[in-house]
Design a protein around this motif. Structure first.
Motif, short mmCIF file in Angstrom:
data_model
loop_
_atom_site.label_atom_id
_atom_site.label_comp_id
_atom_site.label_asym_id
_atom_site.label_seq_id
_atom_site.Cartn_x
_atom_site.Cartn_y
_atom_site.Cartn_z
N TRP A 278 0.70 -1.02 -0.02
CA TRP A 278 0.06 0.19 0.02
C TRP A 278 0.99 1.15 -0.06
O TRP A 278 0.61 2.24 -0.53
CB TRP A 278 -1.02 -0.17 1.27
N ALA A 279 2.09 1.24 0.63
CA ALA A 279 2.69 2.49 0.93
C ALA A 279 3.53 2.76 -0.51
O ALA A 279 3.74 3.58 -0.92
CB ALA A 279 3.92 2.24 1.89
N GLY A 280 4.08 1.35 -1.24
CA GLY A 280 4.64 1.50 -2.44
C GLY A 280 3.72 2.08 -3.48
O GLY A 280 4.06 2.88 -4.11
N ARG A 281 2.42 1.65 -3.59
CA ARG A 281 1.42 2.20 -4.47
C ARG A 281 1.63 3.63 -4.24
O ARG A 281 1.50 4.51 -5.33
CB ARG A 281 0.12 1.41 -4.38
N GLY A 282 1.05 4.12 -2.91
CA GLY A 282 1.13 5.56 -2.82
C GLY A 282 2.20 6.34 -3.12
O GLY A 282 2.20 7.44 -3.45
N SER A 283 3.49 5.80 -2.65
CA SER A 283 4.75 6.34 -3.35
C SER A 283 4.86 6.53 -4.87
O SER A 283 5.13 7.65 -5.38
CB SER A 283 5.92 5.67 -2.74
N CYS A 284 4.35 5.59 -5.50
CA CYS A 284 4.31 5.68 -7.18
C CYS A 284 3.39 6.63 -7.44
O CYS A 284 3.74 7.39 -8.52
CB CYS A 284 4.10 4.24 -7.61
N ILE A 285 2.32 6.87 -6.83
CA ILE A 285 1.28 7.74 -7.22
C ILE A 285 1.72 9.37 -6.90
O ILE A 285 1.76 10.11 -7.91
CB ILE A 285 -0.08 7.67 -6.50
N LEU A 286 2.60 9.50 -5.88
CA LEU A 286 3.10 10.70 -5.49
C LEU A 286 4.31 10.86 -6.40
O LEU A 286 4.63 12.08 -7.00
CB LEU A 286 4.00 10.63 -4.05
N LEU A 287 4.90 9.90 -7.08
CA LEU A 287 5.96 9.96 -7.96
C LEU A 287 5.39 10.36 -9.21
O LEU A 287 5.90 11.51 -9.97
CB LEU A 287 6.89 8.74 -8.14
N ALA A 288 4.34 9.83 -9.57
CA ALA A 288 3.59 10.13 -10.90
C ALA A 288 3.05 11.95 -10.64
O ALA A 288 3.25 12.64 -11.68
CB ALA A 288 2.26 9.54 -11.07
N GLY A 289 2.54 12.42 -9.60
CA GLY A 289 2.23 13.75 -9.40
C GLY A 289 3.49 14.42 -9.79
O GLY A 289 3.23 15.72 -10.25
N LEU A 290 4.57 14.22 -9.18
CA LEU A 290 6.03 15.12 -9.15
C LEU A 290 6.31 15.09 -10.51
O LEU A 290 6.77 16.29 -11.05
CB LEU A 290 6.93 14.63 -8.40
#
Length: 264
Positions: free
Chosen positions: A66-78
């Motif tokens: 769950w944290a990995g998916r959230g981090s990837c979404i954050l990365l996409a936003g950046l």
């Protein structure tokens, strides 16, 4: 495995952006690069599994799903915000997002790709160095090849950035050679009795290490004559070899890591 490969690409590409002479490259290149990284980040979020191996109870990553998916979404936003800044020619803000993407992608890659706690934990530093070397090899090849194509739209641009990326490629492959050799020495007792492994290890070394080193030397020679199109063609071939070599290494490492806990 797909999510880990996408994260390696994003990490490697962003590290190349951070290290190359950005002032000598037009903003449009970084806008497109950010969009490429955005797509890869979304792919990583959709397919994310720690270590790239779903439900492998013997190897537990530091980063839960769950944290990995959230981090990837954050990365996409950046990446999206970074592409906006480069589109608006806000180079200062765009460069800030370059370093932000590099920092986040590196952290996610290391946390998602290192097994802990397990018997392989004693190889945690080796895993971290191996992941970074793999990311840099992939990133240098892909970014260099795409930058070479960018010279078709900006022919007056300095060739120094392309030369720097080729240097990064040679250095990254050299580091990968050393780490792969160490992994092979450690893994050899487990591999020696299995005839099918020789073919895969040979493919990994020929395509992922020896070939890219030879092609990097060719690019260095070609750039002396400022032939960016010829250098781009060679870098395209290097990208194919690097992809083939690293995918083979990933398949080898998935099997070997279950026995000895080291990547190849």
């Amino acid at each position: 495995m797909l999510s880990l490969f996408a994260l390696r690409l994003v990490c490697g590409m962003s590290l190349m952006w951070a290290g190359m002479p950005r002032r000598e490259v037009t903003s449009g290149f970084f806008r497109i690069q950010m969009l490429v990284a955005l797509g890869l980040s979304v792919l990583a979020a959709l397919t994310f599994s720690p270590l790239g191996v779903p439900e492998d109870a013997a190897r537990v990553a530091l980063l839960p799903a769950w944290a990995g998916r959230g981090s990837c979404i954050l990365l996409a936003g950046l990446c999206f915000l970074g592409s906006v800044m480069w589109t608006l020619e806000r180079r200062g803000a765009g460069e800030a997002f370059v370093f932000a993407v590099a920092a986040v992608s590196t952290a996610v890659l290391l946390l998602a790709g290192i097994p802990w706690p397990s018997d392989a934990a004693r190889f945690a530093i080796f895993h971290a160095l191996s992941e970074l070397a793999t990311a840099c090899v992939l990133g240098a090849a892909v970014t260099g090849m795409l930058l070479g194509h960018w010279y078709l739209t900006a022919p007056t641009m300095s060739i120094a950035p392309l030369g720097r990326l080729n240097q990064f490629l040679a250095a990254s492959v050299s580091a990968r050679l050393v780490l792969s050799a160490i992994g092979l020495v450690v893994a050899w007792p487990s591999l020696a009795g299995r005839s099918d492994w020789l073919l895969w290890v040979s493919l990994r070394w020929a395509a992922g290490i020896v070939g890219p080193l030879i092609l990097s030397a060719m690019v260095w020679r070609i750039l002396k004559y400022r032939h960016t199109q010829s250098a781009t063609g060679v870098l395209f071939a290097a990208t194919i070899l690097v992809f083939l070599g690293e995918l083979t290494a990933s398949l080898l490492s998935v099997e070997v890591a279950r026995e000895i806990g080291v990547p190849l």
